[in-house]
Design a protein around this motif. Structure first.
Motif, PDB file in Angstrom:
ATOM      1  N   GLU A 168       2.526   3.012  -5.073  1.00  9.56           N
ATOM      2  CA  GLU A 168       3.747   4.027  -5.038  1.00  9.56           C
ATOM      3  C   GLU A 168       4.994   3.568  -5.836  1.00  9.56           C
ATOM      4  O   GLU A 168       5.675   4.196  -6.449  1.00  9.56           O
ATOM      5  CB  GLU A 168       4.031   4.023  -3.599  1.00  9.56           C
ATOM      6  N   GLY A 183       2.132   5.272 -12.795  1.00  7.37           N
ATOM      7  CA  GLY A 183       2.975   4.119 -13.497  1.00  7.37           C
ATOM      8  C   GLY A 183       2.328   2.996 -13.754  1.00  7.37           C
ATOM      9  O   GLY A 183       2.886   2.296 -14.662  1.00  7.37           O
ATOM     10  N   ASP A 188       2.084  -1.915 -16.539  1.00  6.72           N
ATOM     11  CA  ASP A 188       1.183  -3.159 -16.907  1.00  6.72           C
ATOM     12  C   ASP A 188       1.205  -3.337 -18.309  1.00  6.72           C
ATOM     13  O   ASP A 188       1.369  -4.425 -18.683  1.00  6.72           O
ATOM     14  CB  ASP A 188      -0.345  -3.074 -16.267  1.00  6.72           C
TER      15      ASP A 188
HETATM   16  O1  KG4 Z   1      -6.831   3.804  -5.672  1.00 12.08           O
HETATM   17  P1  KG4 Z   1      -5.991   4.624  -6.447  1.00 12.08           P
HETATM   18  O2  KG4 Z   1      -6.801   5.083  -7.698  1.00 12.08           O
HETATM   19  O3  KG4 Z   1      -5.599   5.955  -5.688  1.00 12.08           O
HETATM   20  C1  KG4 Z   1      -5.192   5.928  -4.252  1.00 12.08           C
HETATM   21  O4  KG4 Z   1      -6.045   5.710  -3.205  1.00 12.08           O
HETATM   22  O5  KG4 Z   1      -3.965   5.782  -4.094  1.00 12.08           O
HETATM   23  O6  KG4 Z   1      -4.805   3.881  -6.951  1.00 12.08           O
HETATM   24  C2  KG4 Z   1      -3.866   4.738  -7.538  1.00 12.08           C
HETATM   25  C3  KG4 Z   1      -2.769   3.842  -7.900  1.00 12.08           C
HETATM   26  C4  KG4 Z   1      -1.397   4.523  -8.489  1.00 12.08           C
HETATM   27  O7  KG4 Z   1      -0.258   4.082  -7.844  1.00 12.08           O
HETATM   28  C5  KG4 Z   1      -1.488   3.748  -9.916  1.00 12.08           C
HETATM   29  O8  KG4 Z   1      -0.135   3.593 -10.465  1.00 12.08           O
HETATM   30  C6  KG4 Z   1      -1.844   2.310  -9.672  1.00 12.08           C
HETATM   31  O9  KG4 Z   1      -3.038   2.538  -8.408  1.00 12.08           O
HETATM   32  N1  KG4 Z   1      -2.432   1.574 -10.738  1.00 12.08           N
HETATM   33  C7  KG4 Z   1      -1.858   0.423 -11.068  1.00 12.08           C
HETATM   34  C8  KG4 Z   1      -2.731   0.139 -12.411  1.00 12.08           C
HETATM   35  N2  KG4 Z   1      -3.653   0.925 -12.578  1.00 12.08           N
HETATM   36  C9  KG4 Z   1      -3.463   1.950 -11.555  1.00 12.08           C
HETATM   37  N3  KG4 Z   1      -0.919  -0.427 -10.439  1.00 12.08           N
HETATM   38  C10 KG4 Z   1      -0.713  -1.325 -11.395  1.00 12.08           C
HETATM   39  N4  KG4 Z   1      -1.367  -1.657 -12.380  1.00 12.08           N
HETATM   40  C11 KG4 Z   1      -2.247  -0.944 -13.107  1.00 12.08           C
HETATM   41  N5  KG4 Z   1      -2.932  -1.593 -13.851  1.00 12.08           N
END
Ligand code: KG4
Ligand code: ZN
Length: 363
Positions: A168, A183, A188
Motif C-alpha cells: 500500500e 506502484g 522498483d
Molecule cells: O500479493 P499481491 O499481488 O496482492 C495482494 O494480496 O495485495 O500484492 C500486490 C502488491 C501491490 O501493492 C504492488 O504494488 C506490490 O504488491 N508489488 C510490489 C512489486 N510488485 C508488486 N512492491 C514492490 N516491488 C515490486 N516489484
C-alpha cells in the motif's frame, strides 16, 4: 508421482482471478486473469468492479487451467478455494464457484486461508517447507511475520503492520510521484537508477521501546509525501529516481531487519518471503545478504508465484489432502477477516450441524 493428490485451487480475494492445478508439490497450471487495468484509473482496487470481473473470468480461467495442465476435471482429488481474508464480495464469487465445481464433480471442497497459501506456494518452487519456517508476507493488503510449524494446522502471528501494508505504501508513493498503479513494480524500476542513501527517510517502529516484530509505514509515507511537496513548493525538480530508491530502501531495510531478528529470537533457520512485494528486486537482494550473514536459509518463490494466484491455493489444498485434513462443508462461507491462525476451514464437528447440512444437500 501419480499417487500424489491432484488439486485445483481458486483464488479471488482481490483483483486476480487465479486458477491453479498442482499434483502434490508439482505445479501443472497457473492461469490468472487480472482486472488490474480496470482499477488503475481509480488508483486502487474497487471491490465491486473486482467481483464482477471474477464472475466473468471464472469459467474461462478454470477451463484454461485444465487445458494447460492436460488433466480432466473428473481426475481431480479436491477443489481448494480461498475462504478469506480478502474482499467479501470477491471471495464470495470464488467460494460459490468452488462449491459448484466440487458438488457437480463429487469432489471434496477445501476452504483455505489466503495468507497460509502465500507461504505454501513456495513448496512448488523449492520443495517441502521446513518446519518451522518464518514467513514474511508483504502485499498490498498485508505485512506480517508468521511462524509456521505446520502449514495445514499451526501458523502463529508474530507481528504485523499497525497501519499501512508495505505494498500500500508503494502504491501511495507512486501516486504522489504520478507513476501510476500498481506502484511497486514502477518504483522498483526507477529505484534501480537512484541512490538509496540520497534521502534519509524514517524507519518505522525501530526505536528501543517499539514492538520488535510489528511494522508501520504510515509515518514513512507522510515523510516522503512532505519531502516531495517541499521540493515542488520551492519550484525545484523532484529527483524521482532518488526518492524511489530512498523510500524503497527504508521499507526493505525494516522488513528484512525485523524478519531476521524474529528468526534469530525464535531459533528458526528458514525464512520465506511471499506476497506481491516479495517481487521487489532490492528486497530480494538485501534479504539474501542479511540471511547469509545470520546463517539463515532464504526461500523466495519466483515473482509470478508471489503475487496472488490460484497455484498457491492448490498447493495448500494438496497439502491438506496429503496430511488427511478434513474437508470443508457445503455451507462454507467466505470470511473477509479469516484469522491467519486458521489455515483452513474444516467442516464443523458438531454432529447436529453435520446432519442438517448433509440432509439439505444430499436428500
Ligand atoms: O500479493 P499481491 O499481488 O496482492 C495482494 O494480496 O495485495 O500484492 C500486490 C502488491 C501491490 O501493492 C504492488 O504494488 C506490490 O504488491 N508489488 C510490489 C512489486 N510488485 C508488486 N512492491 C514492490 N516491488 C515490486 N516489484
Ligand atoms: Zn495476496
Amino acid at each position: 508421482m501419480a499417487d500424489e493428490p491432484l488439486v485445483l485451487g481458486i483464488e479471488t480475494s482481490c483483483d486476480e482471478t487465479g486458477v491453479g492445478i498442482v499434483r502434490g508439490t508439482t505445479l501443472l497450471a497457473d492461469a490468472v486473469a487480472s482486472s488490474v487495468d480496470e482499477h488503475a484509473r481509480f488508483g486502487g482496487v474497487v471491490p465491486e468492479v473486482a467481483s464482477r470481473a471474477h464472475l466473468e473470468a471464472m469459467v474461462p480461467t478454470v477451463d484454461r487451467a485444465l487445458k494447460e495442465a492436460g488433466v480432466s476435471a473428473k481426475d481431480l482429488d479436491g477443489i481448494a478455494v480461498t475462504a478469506g481474508p480478502g474482499l467479501a464480495g470477491a471471495l464470495l464469487v470464488g467460494v460459490s464457484a468452488a462449491k459448484a465445481y466440487a458438488y457437480a464433480l463429487g469432489k471434496p471442497l477445501y476452504g483455505v486461508n489466503h495468507l497460509a497459501s502465500h507461504i505454501c506456494v513456495d513448496q512448488l518452487e523449492h520443495g517441502a517447507l521446513p518446519e518451522p519456517t518464518m514467513a514474511l508476507l508483504v502485499s498490498g493488503g498485508h505485512s506480517s511475520l508468521l511462524l509456521s510449524t505446520d502449514i495445514t494446522s499451526d501458523v502463529r502471528p508474530m507481528g504485523s503492520t499497525i497501519d499501512d501494508a508495505a505494498g500500500e505504501a508503494f502504491d501511495k508513493i507512486a501516486r504522489v510521484l504520478n507513476l501510476g498503479f500498481p506502484g511497486g513494480p514502477v518504483i522498483d524500476r526507477y529505484a534501480r537508477e537512484g541512490d538509496p542513501e540520497a534521502i534519509a527517510f524514517p524507519r518505522g517502529l525501530t526505536g528501543p521501546r517499539d514492538p520488535l516484530y510489528d511494522f508501520s509505514f504510515s509515518g514513512l509515507k507522510t515523510a516522503v509525501a512532505r519531502w516531495i511537496e517541499a521540493k515542488r513548493a520551492a519550484g525545484e525538480e523532484v529527483p524521482v529516481r532518488d526518492v524511489a530508491a530512498s523510500f524503497q530502501e527504508a521499507v526493505v531495510d525494516v522488513l528484512t531487519r525485523k524478519a531476521v531478528r524474529a528468526c534469530k529470537d525464535q531459533g528458526v533457520d528458514h525464512l520465506m518471503i511471499g506476497g506481491g512485494v516479495a517481487a521487489n528486486s532490492r528486497l530480494r537482494v538485501l534479504a539474501q545478504e542479511r540471511c547469509e550473514a545470520a546463517g539463515i536459509r532464504l526461500r523466495v518463490p519466483r515473482p509470478k508465484l508471489c503475487t496472488d494466484n490460484g497455484a498457491m491455493v492448490a498447493a495448500l489444498g494438496a497439502e491438506m489432502v496429503t496430511r488427511g485434513r478434513p474437508a470443508s462443508s457445503w455451507d462454507l462461507s467466505a470470511d473477509s477477516s479469516l484469522p491467519v491462525t486458521d489455515p483452513h476451514v474444516p467442516a464443523p464437528t458438531h454432529d447436529h450441524v453435520h446432519e442438517v447440512s448433509g440432509e439439505n444437500l444430499y436428500s
